[in-house]
Design an enzyme around this catalytic site. Structure first.
Site, mmCIF file in Angstrom:
data_model
loop_
_atom_site.group_PDB
_atom_site.id
_atom_site.type_symbol
_atom_site.label_atom_id
_atom_site.label_comp_id
_atom_site.label_asym_id
_atom_site.label_seq_id
_atom_site.Cartn_x
_atom_site.Cartn_y
_atom_site.Cartn_z
ATOM 1 C CB SER A 142 -1.051 0.060 1.087
ATOM 2 O OG SER A 142 -1.613 1.049 1.135
ATOM 3 C CE1 TYR A 155 -4.276 -2.483 5.157
ATOM 4 C CE2 TYR A 155 -3.093 -0.608 4.764
ATOM 5 C CZ TYR A 155 -4.278 -1.028 4.136
ATOM 6 O OH TYR A 155 -4.009 -1.239 2.380
HETATM 7 P P1 NAP Z 1 -11.320 -6.757 0.045
HETATM 8 O O1 NAP Z 1 -11.646 -6.151 -0.855
HETATM 9 O O2 NAP Z 1 -12.344 -6.442 1.878
HETATM 10 O O3 NAP Z 1 -10.613 -8.120 0.091
HETATM 11 C C1 NAP Z 1 -10.148 -8.392 1.072
HETATM 12 C C2 NAP Z 1 -10.345 -10.166 0.852
HETATM 13 O O4 NAP Z 1 -9.378 -10.669 1.763
HETATM 14 C C3 NAP Z 1 -12.005 -10.404 0.961
HETATM 15 O O5 NAP Z 1 -11.837 -11.825 0.407
HETATM 16 C C4 NAP Z 1 -11.414 -10.880 2.932
HETATM 17 O O6 NAP Z 1 -12.236 -11.820 3.456
HETATM 18 C C5 NAP Z 1 -10.073 -11.617 2.919
HETATM 19 N N1 NAP Z 1 -9.923 -12.039 3.429
HETATM 20 C C6 NAP Z 1 -9.542 -10.820 5.358
HETATM 21 N N2 NAP Z 1 -9.435 -11.601 6.086
HETATM 22 C C7 NAP Z 1 -9.057 -12.447 5.938
HETATM 23 C C8 NAP Z 1 -8.167 -13.695 6.670
HETATM 24 N N3 NAP Z 1 -8.394 -14.100 7.703
HETATM 25 N N4 NAP Z 1 -8.221 -15.041 5.951
HETATM 26 C C9 NAP Z 1 -8.341 -15.361 4.685
HETATM 27 N N5 NAP Z 1 -9.257 -14.491 4.336
HETATM 28 C C10 NAP Z 1 -8.944 -12.910 4.637
HETATM 29 O O7 NAP Z 1 -10.577 -5.710 0.008
HETATM 30 P P2 NAP Z 1 -9.236 -5.201 -1.036
HETATM 31 O O8 NAP Z 1 -9.569 -3.654 -0.439
HETATM 32 O O9 NAP Z 1 -9.207 -5.489 -2.294
HETATM 33 O O10 NAP Z 1 -7.866 -5.167 -0.521
HETATM 34 C C11 NAP Z 1 -7.021 -6.009 -0.819
HETATM 35 C C12 NAP Z 1 -5.350 -6.230 -0.365
HETATM 36 O O11 NAP Z 1 -5.388 -4.375 -0.600
HETATM 37 C C13 NAP Z 1 -5.210 -5.657 1.032
HETATM 38 O O12 NAP Z 1 -4.251 -6.067 1.650
HETATM 39 C C14 NAP Z 1 -5.399 -4.418 1.807
HETATM 40 O O13 NAP Z 1 -4.764 -3.454 1.897
HETATM 41 C C15 NAP Z 1 -4.589 -3.523 -0.184
HETATM 42 N N6 NAP Z 1 -5.248 -2.604 -0.685
HETATM 43 C C16 NAP Z 1 -6.016 -1.515 -0.329
HETATM 44 C C17 NAP Z 1 -6.677 -0.758 -0.879
HETATM 45 C C18 NAP Z 1 -7.340 -0.179 -0.972
HETATM 46 O O14 NAP Z 1 -7.683 1.073 -1.100
HETATM 47 N N7 NAP Z 1 -8.559 -1.082 -1.124
HETATM 48 C C19 NAP Z 1 -5.282 0.228 -1.328
HETATM 49 C C20 NAP Z 1 -4.163 -0.040 -0.948
HETATM 50 C C21 NAP Z 1 -4.025 -2.003 -0.857
HETATM 51 P P3 NAP Z 1 -13.628 -11.560 3.583
HETATM 52 O O15 NAP Z 1 -14.673 -10.677 2.761
HETATM 53 O O16 NAP Z 1 -14.218 -12.235 4.600
HETATM 54 O O17 NAP Z 1 -13.641 -10.326 5.287
#
Ligand code: NAP
Length: 260
Positions: A142, A155
């Site tokens: 990130s 985080y």
């Molecule tokens: P998201 O839509 O919430 O997806 C995250 C996924 O990870 C969900 O399917 C979630 O399952 C799963 N997950 C969470 N905890 C878990 C666990 N204990 N075991 C297995 N799976 C688990 O989030 P996203 O925004 O796509 O984020 C994905 C990655 O990108 C993360 O590492 C985040 O830090 C990074 N990121 C995101 C952004 C942003 O702006 N969105 C920016 C920078 C970096 P559940 O649905 O059951 O919770």
């Protein structure tokens, strides 16, 4: 997932990719893009329904595991029942609170899912990558792997740790054909961010409609959310041809946030 991806080259044909958190958001887009590029994709998520759904949409397979639970990771049979030559460490979660109120158990959970699990998955899959002389590990970090924000202590520290993990993997894997890099988005249009808008409104004491403009995009030069497919494209590039010398690097896709 972009339906227009079907005409893209099959540059990952013959490869198997494991994508964590593949049931939602960025992971879902990455799973779709790697499959469109020809990889067999294993969608790992704790949510069985979404993992199964994405896997069926892309012709892959699904795995269910809680990455906060070390026993559940051990039970996957990494390197034996589960083998992959591409690993995308993507699963993550957020919690927003001042340090003095931050629940220590939540801090530990975030570190288990976002730092310990990537280590354990790499540890389990690297021997197979080394045996094949080729591997690609992409860690979804990130802008918070490079910059801090108040109220996100778990985080921010986990993402900074992931940057270090990725570099160590890069150094150890270099002579055995394995690269390791991070991709560092700013705010991406996913369920995780949609949930944060409500959290941030409470923490900062402002209206939800003001959070995006005044908090999330305040430091970005490009004043819009990033789309999951944009992140997936960068991940696919790092797994594709001509990338053997790109390792130990951190790729910002943050709309210019960290340039300022
Ligand atoms: P998201 O839509 O919430 O997806 C995250 C996924 O990870 C969900 O399917 C979630 O399952 C799963 N997950 C969470 N905890 C878990 C666990 N204990 N075991 C297995 N799976 C688990 O989030 P996203 O925004 O796509 O984020 C994905 C990655 O990108 C993360 O590492 C985040 O830090 C990074 N990121 C995101 C952004 C942003 O702006 N969105 C920016 C920078 C970096 P559940 O649905 O059951 O919770």
């Amino acid at each position: 997932m972009d339906p227009d991806q079907s005409h893209q080259s099959q540059q990952l044909a013959g490869r198997t990719a494991l994508v964590t958190g593949g049931g939602s958001g960025i992971g879902r887009a990455v799973a779709g893009r790697l499959a469109a590029d020809g990889a067999h994709v294993i969608v790992l998520d704790r949510n069985e329904a979404s993992a199964r759904q994405v896997a069926s949409e892309i012709g892959g397979e699904h795995l269910v595991a809680d990455l906060g639970d070390r026993d559940a990771i051990d039970a996957l049979g990494l390197g034996t029942e589960v083998r992959a030559d591409i690993l995308v460490n993507n699963a993550g979660l957020q919690h927003v609170a001042p340090i003095e109120d931050f629940d220590p158990d939540t801090f530990a959970l975030i570190h288990r899912v976002m730092l310990q699990a990537p280590f354990l998955l790499a540890r389990g899959l690297l021997p197979g990558m080394y045996a094949g002389g080729w591997g690609r590990i992409v860690n979804i970090s990130s802008a918070h792997g490079h910059r801090a924000s108040a109220y996100k202590v778990a985080y921010v520290s986990a993402k900074h740790g992931l940057e270090g993990l990725s570099k160590v993997i890069a150094l150890e894997g270099a002579v055995r054909g394995v690269t390791s890099n991070t991709v560092c988005p700013g705010y991406v249009r996913t369920p995780l961010v949609e949930a944060q808008i409500a959290d941030q409104a409470t923490t900062h004491g402002i209206a939800e409609e003001d959070v995006l403009r005044d908090v999330m995009l305040a430091r970005a030069a490009v004043k819009r959310l990033i789309e999951p497919d944009e992140v997936a494209g960068l991940v696919a590039f790092l797994c594709g041809p001509g990338t053997g010398s790109i390792t130990g690097t951190s790729h910002l896709m943050d709309g210019g946030w960290t340039a300022s």
